[in-house]
Scaffold this motif. Structure first.
Motif, PDB file in Angstrom:
ATOM      1  N   GLU A   1      19.733  48.355  42.271  1.00  0.00           N
ATOM      2  CA  GLU A   1      18.760  47.440  42.845  1.00  0.00           C
ATOM      3  C   GLU A   1      19.070  46.002  42.435  1.00  0.00           C
ATOM      4  N   PHE A   2      18.519  45.059  43.183  1.00  0.00           N
ATOM      5  CA  PHE A   2      18.721  43.656  42.882  1.00  0.00           C
ATOM      6  C   PHE A   2      17.590  43.128  42.010  1.00  0.00           C
ATOM      7  N   VAL A   3      17.960  42.304  41.043  1.00  0.00           N
ATOM      8  CA  VAL A   3      16.991  41.731  40.109  1.00  0.00           C
ATOM      9  C   VAL A   3      16.910  40.222  40.333  1.00  0.00           C
ATOM     10  N   HIS A   4      15.714  39.738  40.568  1.00  0.00           N
ATOM     11  CA  HIS A   4      15.519  38.307  40.808  1.00  0.00           C
ATOM     12  C   HIS A   4      15.781  37.531  39.523  1.00  0.00           C
ATOM     13  N   GLU A   5      16.716  36.571  39.576  1.00  0.00           N
ATOM     14  CA  GLU A   5      17.082  35.767  38.411  1.00  0.00           C
ATOM     15  C   GLU A   5      16.336  34.427  38.459  1.00  0.00           C
ATOM     16  N   ALA A   6      15.052  34.470  38.078  1.00  0.00           N
ATOM     17  CA  ALA A   6      14.223  33.271  38.140  1.00  0.00           C
ATOM     18  C   ALA A   6      14.728  32.168  37.211  1.00  0.00           C
ATOM     19  N   SER A   7      15.414  32.551  36.134  1.00  0.00           N
ATOM     20  CA  SER A   7      15.896  31.566  35.158  1.00  0.00           C
ATOM     21  C   SER A   7      16.995  30.672  35.729  1.00  0.00           C
ATOM     22  N   ALA A   8      17.554  31.041  36.886  1.00  0.00           N
ATOM     23  CA  ALA A   8      18.597  30.217  37.507  1.00  0.00           C
ATOM     24  C   ALA A   8      18.088  28.818  37.817  1.00  0.00           C
TER      25      ALA A   8
ATOM     26  N   ALA B   1      17.223  28.785  47.298  1.00  0.00           N
ATOM     27  CA  ALA B   1      17.491  30.177  47.650  1.00  0.00           C
ATOM     28  C   ALA B   1      17.435  30.987  46.366  1.00  0.00           C
ATOM     29  N   SER B   2      16.574  31.986  46.323  1.00  0.00           N
ATOM     30  CA  SER B   2      16.470  32.831  45.129  1.00  0.00           C
ATOM     31  C   SER B   2      17.794  33.553  44.894  1.00  0.00           C
ATOM     32  N   LEU B   3      18.125  33.733  43.622  1.00  0.00           N
ATOM     33  CA  LEU B   3      19.371  34.410  43.263  1.00  0.00           C
ATOM     34  C   LEU B   3      19.061  35.784  42.679  1.00  0.00           C
ATOM     35  N   TYR B   4      19.931  36.749  42.987  1.00  0.00           N
ATOM     36  CA  TYR B   4      19.696  38.133  42.585  1.00  0.00           C
ATOM     37  C   TYR B   4      20.969  38.757  42.024  1.00  0.00           C
ATOM     38  N   SER B   5      20.869  39.286  40.812  1.00  0.00           N
ATOM     39  CA  SER B   5      21.983  40.048  40.246  1.00  0.00           C
ATOM     40  C   SER B   5      21.790  41.520  40.586  1.00  0.00           C
ATOM     41  N   TYR B   6      22.900  42.227  40.658  1.00  0.00           N
ATOM     42  CA  TYR B   6      22.838  43.644  41.037  1.00  0.00           C
ATOM     43  C   TYR B   6      22.868  44.527  39.806  1.00  0.00           C
ATOM     44  N   ASN B   7      21.836  45.363  39.662  1.00  0.00           N
ATOM     45  CA  ASN B   7      21.767  46.331  38.566  1.00  0.00           C
ATOM     46  C   ASN B   7      22.419  47.626  39.045  1.00  0.00           C
ATOM     47  N   LYS B   8      23.613  47.859  38.532  1.00  0.00           N
ATOM     48  CA  LYS B   8      24.403  49.010  38.992  1.00  0.00           C
ATOM     49  C   LYS B   8      23.729  50.331  38.654  1.00  0.00           C
TER      50      LYS B   8
ATOM     51  N   ASN C   1      23.724  34.799  47.806  1.00  0.00           N
ATOM     52  CA  ASN C   1      22.756  34.735  46.704  1.00  0.00           C
ATOM     53  C   ASN C   1      22.513  36.094  46.071  1.00  0.00           C
ATOM     54  N   GLY C   2      23.423  37.047  46.345  1.00  0.00           N
ATOM     55  CA  GLY C   2      23.355  38.348  45.702  1.00  0.00           C
ATOM     56  C   GLY C   2      24.116  39.391  46.496  1.00  0.00           C
ATOM     57  N   CYS C   3      24.939  40.171  45.820  1.00  0.00           N
ATOM     58  CA  CYS C   3      25.678  41.251  46.478  1.00  0.00           C
ATOM     59  C   CYS C   3      26.187  42.207  45.411  1.00  0.00           C
TER      60      CYS C   3
ATOM     61  N   GLY D   1      24.066  36.200  39.723  1.00  0.00           N
ATOM     62  CA  GLY D   1      24.176  37.021  40.921  1.00  0.00           C
ATOM     63  C   GLY D   1      24.727  36.281  42.121  1.00  0.00           C
ATOM     64  N   LEU D   2      24.806  34.951  42.046  1.00  0.00           N
ATOM     65  CA  LEU D   2      25.388  34.158  43.131  1.00  0.00           C
ATOM     66  C   LEU D   2      26.910  34.173  43.050  1.00  0.00           C
ATOM     67  N   TYR D   3      27.543  34.158  44.235  1.00  0.00           N
ATOM     68  CA  TYR D   3      28.986  34.009  44.325  1.00  0.00           C
ATOM     69  C   TYR D   3      29.274  32.968  45.406  1.00  0.00           C
ATOM     70  N   SER D   4      30.006  31.934  45.020  1.00  0.00           N
ATOM     71  CA  SER D   4      30.287  30.833  45.941  1.00  0.00           C
ATOM     72  C   SER D   4      31.790  30.635  46.060  1.00  0.00           C
ATOM     73  N   SER D   5      32.196  30.138  47.227  1.00  0.00           N
ATOM     74  CA  SER D   5      33.616  29.914  47.491  1.00  0.00           C
ATOM     75  C   SER D   5      33.753  28.666  48.356  1.00  0.00           C
ATOM     76  N   MET D   6      34.595  27.733  47.911  1.00  0.00           N
ATOM     77  CA  MET D   6      34.860  26.491  48.647  1.00  0.00           C
ATOM     78  C   MET D   6      36.363  26.251  48.633  1.00  0.00           C
ATOM     79  N   PHE D   7      37.021  26.442  49.774  1.00  0.00           N
ATOM     80  CA  PHE D   7      38.467  26.253  49.845  1.00  0.00           C
ATOM     81  C   PHE D   7      38.856  25.522  51.123  1.00  0.00           C
ATOM     82  N   PHE D   8      39.893  24.689  51.003  1.00  0.00           N
ATOM     83  CA  PHE D   8      40.323  23.891  52.139  1.00  0.00           C
ATOM     84  C   PHE D   8      41.836  23.708  52.119  1.00  0.00           C
TER      85      PHE D   8
END
Length: 376
Positions: free
Chosen positions: A227-234, A216-223, A349-351, A329-336
């Motif tokens: 706009e969203f910027v594709h982070e190919a280096s991920a 899944a492509s990742l995108y950081s947000y340019n405030k 993968n971007g917000c 640009g990715l944000y992940s959450s894993m809780f149990f």
């Protein structure tokens, strides 16, 4: 009678489908509020996946829908728990101890120059209480090696090791190096052999070992530009570096601190193993006592254990264990909940990265929505 039963089952299935669509629609409303590129989410209850879905796109450029099963993400700092799990397997086998001097394990002096007589232990490194920081960077172990870097002192804070907490990526890249030194197996291969394969999970730390069509492509947000910027280096494969890899030395090329690539569904299956204290069905990954060590907080203020943390602030009134991740640009959450036996995974993968009470608002709101609808 058969017609009545058949009719009831049809109505029940229709209601289930409608409920799933309503839930997906509400998740999308939250995602749209933060202009999320895509969101994958999974809910586990009593050891079983009871909900999995995705909205949005895996690629903006190709207009490709995000697939909760197929697409894999670089999950960032949740990766640390895989590294810690592997280390704890060796602790369980008595190959090393959490109280070992980390200098002996990593192969060079790891001492805070302001407290040279205080031993920095493996436990301190895995719990971010080592007094080590990322000021010099963390993609190369030479930054903290006195024999390699004249400014190595900057990698340490002013407080005594074991007395305070600071989140530090270098801690886990060094831990990955220790894993290689003890096993003589390349880091990514060891994680696959000892954790991924036994649990039948698809993923890993080495880009070239994975199907890049599933990323899944990742995108950081340019405030400023909104706009969203594709982070190919991920997903930079660093193929030449991998070919020239030196065990226990250049381990950060795999990023034990943040480089795991895995789907939301398989991450949920991995999470379930920790929820059941090291077991998934009949498969044992880690002994119960050692799994509990990972989950027990060592830092009261931050609630951090050994690459898993405790929190009661994500869902009001609920004691949860897990980890978050953020990178490119990715944000992940894993809780149990190890007590109530449910868990939730949410990955975007971007917000627009808005924070509330120390949590990324998008993932926190979706976690709460899923909990209220499916668990509460």
């Amino acid at each position: 009678m058969k017609k009545i039963i058949s009719c009831c089952l049809t109505v029940l299935m229709s209601n289930v489908l409608l409920f799933g669509q309503d839930l997906k629609s509400d998740v999308k409303k939250v995602a749209d509020k933060y202009k999320a590129v895509g969101v994958a989410y999974v809910v586990v209850k009593d050891g079983e996946i009871i909900e999995k879905n995705a909205i949005g796109y895996s690629s903006i450029e190709n207009n490709t829908p995000l697939d909760v099963d197929k697409n894999i993400f670089r999950i960032a700092s949740i990766s640390k728990s895989f590294t810690s799990t592997a280390i704890m397997q060796l602790v369980e086998k008595k190959r090393l101890s959490l109280d070992d001097d980390f200098s002996d394990l990593v192969g060079f002096s790891v001492r805070n120059p302001k407290f040279p007589n205080t031993k920095i232990t493996l436990r301190m490194v895995l719990s971010h209480t080592s007094s080590i920081n990322d000021v010099n960077g963390y993609f190369d172990l030479d930054v903290i090696n006195p024999a390699k870097n004249s400014n190595w002192q900057k990698s340490y804070n002013n407080y005594e090791p074991g007395t305070n907490y600071q989140y530090c990526n270098l801690n886990f890249n060094m831990a990955g190096s220790v894993l290689e030194r003890l096993t003589n197996i390349r880091f990514d291969n060891y994680i696959r052999q000892q954790i991924l394969n036994p649990l039948a999970l698809y993923g890993g730390y080495c880009i070239d070992s994975l199907d890049n069509k599933r990323f899944a492509s990742l995108y950081s947000y340019n405030k400023d530009k909104e706009e969203f910027v594709h982070e190919a280096s991920a997903y930079n494969p660093r193929s030449e570096d991998v070919r020239n890899h030196i065990l226990g030395v250049t381990t950060p090329i795999f990023s034990p601190t943040g480089g795991m690539k895995i789907s939301a569904v398989d991450l949920a299956k991995y999470m379930t193993m920790h929820m059941y204290y090291g077991k998934s069905g009949k498969i044992k990954i880690l002994g119960k006592n050692y799994s509990k060590m990972m989950q027990k907080k060592l830092s009261e203020k931050e609630g951090y254990g050994l690459a898993l943390l405790e929190t009661s602030q994500l869902i009001a009134g609920e004691h949860l264990v897990g980890h978050t991740g953020s990178a490119y640009g990715l944000y992940s959450s894993m809780f149990f909940s190890p007590k109530k036996k449910y868990g939730i995974v949410v990955i975007t993968n971007g917000c627009i990265p808005t924070y509330k009470d120390g949590n990324v608002a998008l993932t926190a709101e979706i976690v709460n929505l899923l909990h209220d609808r499916l668990i509460k």
